[in-house]
Design a protein around this motif. Structure first.
Motif, PDB file in Angstrom:
ATOM      1  N   ALA A   1      30.651  40.046  50.807  1.00 52.29           N
ATOM      2  CA  ALA A   1      30.183  40.644  52.172  1.00 52.29           C
ATOM      3  C   ALA A   1      31.704  41.196  53.042  1.00 52.29           C
ATOM      4  O   ALA A   1      31.224  42.139  53.877  1.00 52.29           O
ATOM      5  N   ALA A   2      32.805  40.584  52.528  1.00 51.76           N
ATOM      6  CA  ALA A   2      34.017  41.076  53.391  1.00 51.76           C
ATOM      7  C   ALA A   2      34.610  42.469  52.699  1.00 51.76           C
ATOM      8  O   ALA A   2      35.047  43.360  53.537  1.00 51.76           O
ATOM      9  N   TYR A   3      34.635  42.540  51.596  1.00 52.56           N
ATOM     10  CA  TYR A   3      35.023  43.687  50.883  1.00 52.56           C
ATOM     11  C   TYR A   3      34.326  44.412  49.965  1.00 52.56           C
ATOM     12  O   TYR A   3      33.549  45.091  50.418  1.00 52.56           O
ATOM     13  N   SER A   4      34.105  43.899  48.721  1.00 50.98           N
ATOM     14  CA  SER A   4      33.174  44.495  47.744  1.00 50.98           C
ATOM     15  C   SER A   4      32.812  43.521  46.571  1.00 50.98           C
ATOM     16  O   SER A   4      33.457  42.632  46.371  1.00 50.98           O
ATOM     17  N   TRP A   5      31.522  43.693  45.999  1.00 51.43           N
ATOM     18  CA  TRP A   5      31.326  42.727  44.756  1.00 51.43           C
ATOM     19  C   TRP A   5      32.222  43.053  43.507  1.00 51.43           C
ATOM     20  O   TRP A   5      32.599  42.057  42.874  1.00 51.43           O
ATOM     21  N   ARG A   6      32.854  44.266  43.520  1.00 49.29           N
ATOM     22  CA  ARG A   6      33.660  44.456  42.467  1.00 49.29           C
ATOM     23  C   ARG A   6      35.035  43.650  42.307  1.00 49.29           C
ATOM     24  O   ARG A   6      35.253  43.132  41.415  1.00 49.29           O
ATOM     25  N   LEU A   7      35.436  43.549  43.669  1.00 48.26           N
ATOM     26  CA  LEU A   7      36.886  42.585  43.780  1.00 48.26           C
ATOM     27  C   LEU A   7      36.440  41.238  43.289  1.00 48.26           C
ATOM     28  O   LEU A   7      37.489  40.639  42.617  1.00 48.26           O
ATOM     29  N   ALA A   8      35.395  40.515  43.311  1.00 50.17           N
ATOM     30  CA  ALA A   8      35.123  39.123  43.007  1.00 50.17           C
ATOM     31  C   ALA A   8      35.118  39.134  41.465  1.00 50.17           C
ATOM     32  O   ALA A   8      35.771  38.126  40.945  1.00 50.17           O
ATOM     33  N   PHE A   9      34.820  40.139  40.772  1.00 41.76           N
ATOM     34  CA  PHE A   9      34.805  40.030  39.252  1.00 41.76           C
ATOM     35  C   PHE A   9      36.186  40.176  39.076  1.00 41.76           C
ATOM     36  O   PHE A   9      36.767  39.396  38.163  1.00 41.76           O
ATOM     37  N   VAL A  10      37.113  41.139  39.637  1.00 45.53           N
ATOM     38  CA  VAL A  10      38.359  41.094  39.096  1.00 45.53           C
ATOM     39  C   VAL A  10      39.152  39.931  39.499  1.00 45.53           C
ATOM     40  O   VAL A  10      39.894  39.371  38.756  1.00 45.53           O
ATOM     41  N   TRP A  11      39.115  39.585  40.532  1.00 44.21           N
ATOM     42  CA  TRP A  11      39.912  38.052  40.950  1.00 44.21           C
ATOM     43  C   TRP A  11      39.553  36.948  40.079  1.00 44.21           C
ATOM     44  O   TRP A  11      40.393  36.343  39.688  1.00 44.21           O
ATOM     45  N   ILE A  12      38.184  36.666  39.691  1.00 46.15           N
ATOM     46  CA  ILE A  12      37.773  35.626  38.945  1.00 46.15           C
ATOM     47  C   ILE A  12      38.440  35.976  37.586  1.00 46.15           C
ATOM     48  O   ILE A  12      38.808  34.966  36.852  1.00 46.15           O
ATOM     49  N   GLY A  13      38.050  37.093  36.949  1.00 45.83           N
ATOM     50  CA  GLY A  13      38.679  37.318  35.764  1.00 45.83           C
ATOM     51  C   GLY A  13      40.379  37.058  35.643  1.00 45.83           C
ATOM     52  O   GLY A  13      40.730  36.540  34.440  1.00 45.83           O
ATOM     53  N   ALA A  14      41.033  37.347  36.566  1.00 48.10           N
ATOM     54  CA  ALA A  14      42.559  37.305  36.552  1.00 48.10           C
ATOM     55  C   ALA A  14      42.682  35.733  36.551  1.00 48.10           C
ATOM     56  O   ALA A  14      43.732  35.043  35.868  1.00 48.10           O
ATOM     57  N   VAL A  15      42.001  34.790  37.392  1.00 46.52           N
ATOM     58  CA  VAL A  15      42.508  33.395  37.256  1.00 46.52           C
ATOM     59  C   VAL A  15      41.981  32.914  36.041  1.00 46.52           C
ATOM     60  O   VAL A  15      42.797  32.075  35.726  1.00 46.52           O
ATOM     61  N   GLY A  16      40.984  33.441  35.175  1.00 42.78           N
ATOM     62  CA  GLY A  16      40.774  32.778  33.956  1.00 42.78           C
ATOM     63  C   GLY A  16      41.691  33.180  32.836  1.00 42.78           C
ATOM     64  O   GLY A  16      42.066  32.392  32.007  1.00 42.78           O
ATOM     65  N   VAL A  17      42.332  34.234  32.925  1.00 42.12           N
ATOM     66  CA  VAL A  17      43.523  34.545  32.128  1.00 42.12           C
ATOM     67  C   VAL A  17      44.548  33.539  32.406  1.00 42.12           C
ATOM     68  O   VAL A  17      45.260  33.199  31.228  1.00 42.12           O
ATOM     69  N   VAL A  18      44.975  33.349  33.587  1.00 44.14           N
ATOM     70  CA  VAL A  18      46.014  32.355  33.772  1.00 44.14           C
ATOM     71  C   VAL A  18      45.525  30.982  33.032  1.00 44.14           C
ATOM     72  O   VAL A  18      46.408  30.080  32.629  1.00 44.14           O
ATOM     73  N   THR A  19      44.260  30.737  33.182  1.00 46.20           N
ATOM     74  CA  THR A  19      43.971  29.231  32.868  1.00 46.20           C
ATOM     75  C   THR A  19      43.887  29.307  31.429  1.00 46.20           C
ATOM     76  O   THR A  19      44.095  28.220  30.781  1.00 46.20           O
ATOM     77  N   ALA A  20      43.627  30.351  30.671  1.00 43.97           N
ATOM     78  CA  ALA A  20      43.583  30.317  29.256  1.00 43.97           C
ATOM     79  C   ALA A  20      45.001  30.102  28.635  1.00 43.97           C
ATOM     80  O   ALA A  20      45.157  29.174  27.728  1.00 43.97           O
ATOM     81  N   VAL A  21      46.024  30.476  29.357  1.00 42.99           N
ATOM     82  CA  VAL A  21      47.540  30.063  29.187  1.00 42.99           C
ATOM     83  C   VAL A  21      47.765  28.625  29.064  1.00 42.99           C
ATOM     84  O   VAL A  21      48.490  27.861  28.467  1.00 42.99           O
TER      85      VAL A  21
END
Length: 438
Positions: A174-194
């Motif tokens: 709603a505030a930015y774009s649907w694309r940014l939601a995918f990118v941010w969640i993906g980045a959090v997951g990579v850190v969690t894998a570590v």
């Protein structure tokens, strides 16, 4: 009672109590499951803006969220489960988390439908290594008698992930774009894998059973086909998997299209979805998961038929309320009717996982959990959303303003089918208990 042709699992030690390390590991694994389900559900949560930008139909959404994803997710879970049973389950889980998170970020970069399909398939490849290893790790951190509760806490991952996905994804879109939601969640997951790789210790397989399993040096671990054939030869495990598949046909169809139904046909906005639907999902499914886990730990002590009766009762109570949700003319009234079914629909998961983990040997738990997921997700995740999306497209010609509502009504017979299958499973378990009673 173990798989046919194998020695049965030893009874658990009732006095064993998990330490702080077990609870920390459970918390980390639950967060991984949150991300697993959040990544998986972002597509359905952001369906409306994705449709608006990429011109995707309901049927295409059903395929990408259902069959296309499930083919990789379900089938690859089998070799991954076999590998994890023979190697380090924690490392397999960490690698899988990193892979599906990178693929989730790639979804936000898709410029057309084929690219989005490929990215979602890659998410399915990674998520194939997420849940089965976690089931087995938890079962070796917690003793029998506490596994139902521990697994129910782990199974809070889907409602938390769904709620956070709705709140976070809808707000960002709603505030930015649907694309940014995918990118941010993906980045959090990579850190969690570590964090998983370095922060969770691999527990000893079978270490909390009554007598820890110490296989003889000249006795190999059960082969892939031994476990595979044994799982499907066991009528209880086979029946549980099929009944769960029928249930997930309904639940995944609902999850993948409820936001679209609420927005397109009941007048809800993204901002309202981010608050009210997020709260409903988080509380409803969370309560259902936890309550069913606690109930099964208590009820299964008297009879294993509880593993089948508890899901059947939940679905029977949910069915008329679900029909009222579909009928409701406003999103406010629809959410009132949806709250209880949201929890009751998930009374099957903790009993199913607990039953499978306690029915098999410790060195078969990952693969057996993967076989359970193969059946129920291939049926439910693969065909539930696919069916509902195609049904909505079918009704569009005759009901252009409420095609999804008409499609949702057609899920009611599948509710009845799932209830009947769980009742049949209860009879199978009763016969099996009677046959071993002296």
């Amino acid at each position: 009672m173990g798989l046919p042709g194998l020695s049965p699992p030893l009874p658990g030690a009732p006095t064993a109590r998990p330490g702080a390390r077990a609870w920390i590991a459970l918390a980390i694994l639950c967060f991984v499951y949150v991300l697993n389900f959040l990544d998986r559900q972002l597509l359905s949560i952001l369906a409306k803006p994705i449709q608006d930008e990429l011109g995707v139909t309901d049927g295409q959404l059903g395929l990408i969220g259902g069959l296309y994803f499930a083919l990789f997710y379900c089938i690859l879970a089998i070799p991954v489960g076999w590998l994890a049973d023979r190697t380090n389950r924690v490392k397999v889980l960490a690698f899988a988390c990193g892979l599906w998170s990178a693929a989730t970020a790639a979804c936000g970069m898709a410029s057309n439908y084929p690219q989005l399909v490929l990215a979602r398939m890659a998410v399915g490849v990674g998520e194939a290594g997420g849940v089965p290893p976690s089931y087995a790790i938890i079962s070796d951190y917690f003793p029998p008698g506490m596994r139902g509760t521990a697994l129910s806490l782990f199974n809070l991952g889907p409602p938390i992930g769904q709620a956070l996905g709705v709140a976070f994804g809808a707000s960002i879109a709603a505030a930015y774009s649907w694309r940014l939601a995918f990118v941010w969640i993906g980045a959090v997951g990579v850190v969690t894998a570590v964090v998983v790789w370095f922060g969770v210790r691999e527990p000893r397989k079978g270490g909390l059973d009554a007598a820890p399993v110490q296989p003889a040096p000249d006795v190999p671990a059960p082969g892939f086909w031994v476990t595979f054939r044994g799982f499907f030869a066991n009528p209880v495990l086979r029946g549980m998997a099929l009944a769960c598949g029928a249930t997930q046909f309904v639940t995944y169809a609902i999850l993948n299209f409820t936001v679209l139904l609420l927005m397109r046909e009941k007048g809800m906005t993204l901002e309202e979805v981010a608050i009210w639907y997020a709260l409903l999902v988080g509380l409803g499914i969370g309560i259902g998961m936890f309550v069913s886990g606690r109930l099964i730990d208590r009820m299964a002590r008297r009879s294993k038929t509880a593993y089948a009766y508890l899901p059947a009762i939940g679905l029977a109570l949910a069915m008329p309320l679900f029909a009222a949700f579909v009928w409701a003319g406003s999103w406010q009234l629809a959410l009132v009717f949806l709250f209880l079914p949201t929890g009751l629909n998930y009374f099957y998961l903790s009993p199913a996982v607990t039953l499978v983990q306690e029915e098999v040997r410790p060195d078969q738990r990952v693969l057996s959990g993967a076989l359970l997921l193969l059946v129920m997700n291939l049926i439910g995740l693969g065909f539930g959303p696919t069916y509902l999306g195609l049904a909505s497209d079918f009704f569009r010609a005759s009901h252009p303003d409420n095609s999804l509502q008409m499609a949702f009504y057609t899920l009611l017979p599948f509710y009845a089918l799932a209830i009947a299958m769980f009742l049949g499973l209860a009879r199978t378990i009763r016969r099996q208990e009677s046959s071993v009673t002296p």
